[in-house]
Design a protein around this motif. Structure first.
Motif, PDB file in Angstrom:
ATOM      1  N   ASN A   1       7.900  -4.517 -28.610  1.00 43.76           N
ATOM      2  CA  ASN A   1       7.190  -5.752 -28.975  1.00 43.76           C
ATOM      3  C   ASN A   1       6.189  -5.425 -30.080  1.00 43.76           C
ATOM      4  N   GLU A   2       5.503  -6.469 -30.544  1.00 43.82           N
ATOM      5  CA  GLU A   2       4.592  -6.284 -31.669  1.00 43.82           C
ATOM      6  C   GLU A   2       3.418  -5.380 -31.303  1.00 43.82           C
ATOM      7  N   ARG A   3       2.863  -5.602 -30.103  1.00 44.20           N
ATOM      8  CA  ARG A   3       1.672  -4.849 -29.713  1.00 44.20           C
ATOM      9  C   ARG A   3       1.935  -3.346 -29.737  1.00 44.20           C
ATOM     10  N   TRP A   4       3.068  -2.932 -29.157  1.00 42.99           N
ATOM     11  CA  TRP A   4       3.321  -1.493 -29.109  1.00 42.99           C
ATOM     12  C   TRP A   4       3.765  -0.949 -30.459  1.00 42.99           C
ATOM     13  N   THR A   5       4.359  -1.809 -31.296  1.00 36.85           N
ATOM     14  CA  THR A   5       4.677  -1.363 -32.657  1.00 36.85           C
ATOM     15  C   THR A   5       3.379  -1.083 -33.409  1.00 36.85           C
ATOM     16  N   GLU A   6       2.447  -2.026 -33.303  1.00 44.90           N
ATOM     17  CA  GLU A   6       1.157  -1.823 -33.969  1.00 44.90           C
ATOM     18  C   GLU A   6       0.455  -0.577 -33.421  1.00 44.90           C
ATOM     19  N   THR A   7       0.506  -0.412 -32.093  1.00 46.98           N
ATOM     20  CA  THR A   7      -0.160   0.742 -31.479  1.00 46.98           C
ATOM     21  C   THR A   7       0.465   2.054 -31.958  1.00 46.98           C
ATOM     22  N   MET A   8       1.790   2.085 -32.049  1.00 47.37           N
ATOM     23  CA  MET A   8       2.452   3.302 -32.543  1.00 47.37           C
ATOM     24  C   MET A   8       2.023   3.599 -33.984  1.00 47.37           C
ATOM     25  N   LEU A   9       2.021   2.575 -34.840  1.00 49.66           N
ATOM     26  CA  LEU A   9       1.600   2.803 -36.230  1.00 49.66           C
ATOM     27  C   LEU A   9       0.157   3.285 -36.265  1.00 49.66           C
ATOM     28  N   HIS A  10      -0.679   2.719 -35.387  1.00 50.72           N
ATOM     29  CA  HIS A  10      -2.086   3.113 -35.300  1.00 50.72           C
ATOM     30  C   HIS A  10      -2.220   4.585 -34.887  1.00 50.72           C
ATOM     31  N   GLU A  11      -1.583   4.942 -33.769  1.00 51.56           N
ATOM     32  CA  GLU A  11      -1.745   6.318 -33.274  1.00 51.56           C
ATOM     33  C   GLU A  11      -1.170   7.332 -34.256  1.00 51.56           C
ATOM     34  N   PHE A  12      -0.088   6.974 -34.927  1.00 46.12           N
ATOM     35  CA  PHE A  12       0.473   7.908 -35.905  1.00 46.12           C
ATOM     36  C   PHE A  12      -0.368   7.988 -37.180  1.00 46.12           C
ATOM     37  N   GLY A  13      -1.228   6.988 -37.388  1.00 46.16           N
ATOM     38  CA  GLY A  13      -2.218   7.100 -38.465  1.00 46.16           C
ATOM     39  C   GLY A  13      -3.193   8.228 -38.146  1.00 46.16           C
TER      40      GLY A  13
ATOM     41  N   VAL B   1      -8.395   4.794 -40.778  1.00 49.16           N
ATOM     42  CA  VAL B   1      -7.038   5.093 -41.234  1.00 49.16           C
ATOM     43  C   VAL B   1      -6.018   4.542 -40.244  1.00 49.16           C
ATOM     44  N   ALA B   2      -6.276   4.732 -38.942  1.00 46.19           N
ATOM     45  CA  ALA B   2      -5.340   4.263 -37.915  1.00 46.19           C
ATOM     46  C   ALA B   2      -5.223   2.735 -37.950  1.00 46.19           C
ATOM     47  N   MET B   3      -6.337   2.064 -38.150  1.00 47.33           N
ATOM     48  CA  MET B   3      -6.304   0.599 -38.214  1.00 47.33           C
ATOM     49  C   MET B   3      -5.571   0.113 -39.457  1.00 47.33           C
TER      50      MET B   3
ATOM     51  N   TYR C   1     -15.062   1.455 -33.872  1.00 45.62           N
ATOM     52  CA  TYR C   1     -13.915   0.589 -34.161  1.00 45.62           C
ATOM     53  C   TYR C   1     -14.272  -0.455 -35.218  1.00 45.62           C
ATOM     54  N   LEU C   2     -15.512  -0.978 -35.133  1.00 47.58           N
ATOM     55  CA  LEU C   2     -15.905  -1.966 -36.130  1.00 47.58           C
ATOM     56  C   LEU C   2     -16.078  -1.296 -37.493  1.00 47.58           C
ATOM     57  N   TYR C   3     -16.786  -0.167 -37.508  1.00 45.51           N
ATOM     58  CA  TYR C   3     -16.881   0.591 -38.761  1.00 45.51           C
ATOM     59  C   TYR C   3     -15.472   0.947 -39.245  1.00 45.51           C
ATOM     60  N   GLY C   4     -14.598   1.245 -38.304  1.00 47.52           N
ATOM     61  CA  GLY C   4     -13.209   1.561 -38.653  1.00 47.52           C
ATOM     62  C   GLY C   4     -12.547   0.392 -39.379  1.00 47.52           C
ATOM     63  N   GLU C   5     -12.778  -0.836 -38.897  1.00 48.48           N
ATOM     64  CA  GLU C   5     -12.218  -2.020 -39.569  1.00 48.48           C
ATOM     65  C   GLU C   5     -12.758  -2.125 -40.993  1.00 48.48           C
TER      66      GLU C   5
END
Ligand SMILES: [Zn+2]
Length: 526
Positions: free
Chosen positions: A313-325, A353-355, A459-463
């Motif tokens: 699903n979208e959530r885990w796709t985004e999470t995978m891209l995030h963690e691999f960042g 970078v992950a975000m 996380y906010l600074y990350g954004e």
């Protein structure tokens, strides 16, 4: 060799094996939870803290820092990092011991606890399914309540942790643990809350407008008045993400997706080969496994692993891209840097970078070029995708305002009425009404308060970092998807320097200006 060089070499020699063993034990408890693994991790964690608590070593670091003027910058930088690592641990042994025991106990509860819904034990994914798909308010409420049960289980321990952390901080002369945590992570409290206010001002109007439209849609869906909407009418138990009805449902696009393959292809496009990380990773849900997601660099020698609970699903796709960042950053650290500097400049740079990478899952360009969605389908979605990106930023920013303000108050007075404070903040920043008569420690169900205290601001600074890097990569590499130039820029200007530069210097050097909320604000009005 100078005395300072000898000191750094000595301390690296002590810290390095312990940090590596701890990373391995952390991985073990997260992938195969058992009392033995928990005990092992607790033992190593204690050993690490004893090392960092060494008063003679701390005194020597401070003495060396005072003479740092003539030092090589990398040496001075290592001393600064050693100082910040040692300072929070200058507390008596019995207090240290109690902190570790309690932290491990609470985290074990989080890993093993399953809430109950209609007499059935349910995991987080099952709860998310109900909140995602059910039109039945009663069932949704039961799922939401199940998601909060862990809070009641751990709340007393989380308050006790706050008291113990404060006791330790006050012995060192800090106001409380919140103040200590910021000071020893190169963050300034005044600047942080000025940034939070800036973000509040930039998001309050657009968020109120967006939320009012969402409420109309939700009231229609659930056949009630907007005033009757409660937290369980949202898809996420904490309202960290916008619900599907207020955004775009991309899940149908990912229903048959090979999320691993999409991840590899995304990073291939940046010239970054992530296959060796993939082969070491633990990506699918199991009993006795952490339900969260993280990336870990075991040895600072390239053994980088990701833990996920991937579903198509979208959530885990985004999470995978995030963690691999995070993983890409760790893999590309300059291997010739001293071990102490061979890590990201700061949590907020690696989150940024992950975000940046996680956001790609909603980029039209990524959907066509990487996910293979037809151009017509993506064209049809484009306007709503832009709206969805904006909604995600708004909702997340408002959520971080809740967490950061809450956490400051938690440490200011661990015994205060935090059950009420929590809902006051949720109503103010997220515009979600509290359930009538609810008096429960819903805040304690947020695992970060236990395992990653005073971390949420990153996380906010990350954004902000993500938005600023995105602007730089668009200007200098024409974008990110399929742009190896963008990969090169990230590697050379952000990843390779590791912690040899302070985060604020790194951001300024990589993007040409100090970190600002301007680029995030622009993305909200585009
Ligand atoms: Zn992250």
């Amino acid at each position: 060799m100078s005395d300072a060089e000898l000191l750094v070499e000595l301390l690296e020699g002590k810290l390095r094996p312990v940090e590596t063993a701890l990373a391995e034990a952390w991985w073990e408890t997260s992938t195969h939870a058992s009392p033995e693994a928990a005990a092992r991790r607790e033992r190593i964690e204690l050993e690490r803290r004893e090392l960092l608590a060494n008063a003679d070593a701390f005194a020597a670091i401070r003495a060396a820092q005072r003479q740092a003027h003539g030092y090589d910058p990398l040496l001075a930088r290592q001393l600064d990092l050693l100082h910040d690592a040692f300072a929070p641990h200058q507390v008596p042994a019995d207090l240290r011991q109690r902190l570790v025991e309690l932290e491990v106990a609470v985290e074990t509860t989080f890993n093993t606890f399953r809430g109950e819904m209609d007499g059935q034990r349910v995991d987080d994914n099952a709860i998310a399914d109900v909140l995602r798909s059910s039109d039945d308010s009663r069932e949704r409420r039961a799922a939401w309540e199940a998601s909060k049960q862990v809070g009641a289980e751990v709340a007393d321990s989380v308050r006790e942790l706050a008291r113990l952390r404060n006791e330790a901080a006050q012995r060192l002369g800090y106001r409380d643990h919140f103040a200590l945590a910021l000071a020893t992570s190169e963050l300034d409290e005044e600047r942080l809350f000025a940034t939070l206010d800036e973000v509040d001002r930039a998001t309050a109007g657009p968020f109120a407008e967006w939320k009012a439209r969402l409420d109309v849609a939700l009231a229609g869906r659930f056949g009630c008045e907007a005033d009757d909407l409660r937290p369980w009418h949202l898809d996420d138990p904490f309202f960290q993400d916008p619900p599907i009805s207020g955004a775009v449902d991309l899940d149908p696009l990912f229903a048959d997706a090979d999320v691993e393959a999409l991840t590899v292809r995304t990073y291939d496009g940046l010239g970054l080969d992530m296959r060796s990380v993939l082969s070491r990773s633990d990506l699918y849900s199991r009993d006795g496994k952490s339900q969260h997601a993280f990336c870990i660099h075991i040895d600072r020698e390239g053994d980088v692993r990701v833990l996920c609970n991937v579903e198509p699903n979208e959530r885990w796709t985004e999470t995978m891209l995030h963690e691999f960042g995070h993983a890409a950053y760790d893999r590309e650290l300059d291997p010739s840097l001293p071990w102490l500097l061979r890590e990201p400049a700061h949590a907020l740079t690696t989150e940024g970078v992950a975000m940046l990478c996680g956001r790609l899952a909603r980029e039209p360009r990524w959907l066509t070029d990487v996910a293979g969605v037809s151009a017509e389908d993506v064209d049809g979605l484009a306007a709503r995708l832009a709206e969805a990106r904006r909604a995600a930023l708004l909702v997340f920013a408002r959520w971080v305002l809740v967490m950061t303000h809450f956490e400051r108050g938690l440490y200011a007075d661990p015994d205060a009425d935090h059950d009420t404070r929590w809902w006051d903040l949720v109503e103010r920043f997220q515009r979600v009404r509290r359930p009538e008569g609810r008096h429960a420690p819903d805040w304690a169900a947020k695992i970060h308060l236990t395992v990653a205290p005073v971390y949420y601001q990153n996380y906010l600074y990350g954004e902000l970092v993500a938005s600023q890097l995105q602007a730089t990569l668009e200007a200098r590499a024409g974008g990110i998807v399929g742009r190896s130039e963008a990969g090169h820029l990230l590697v050379d200007d952000v990843f390779r320097p590791g912690a040899s530069l302070r985060w604020d210097q790194l951001v300024e050097r990589a993007t040409g200006e100090p970190l600002t909320a301007t680029h995030l604000a622009r993305q909200l009005t585009d």
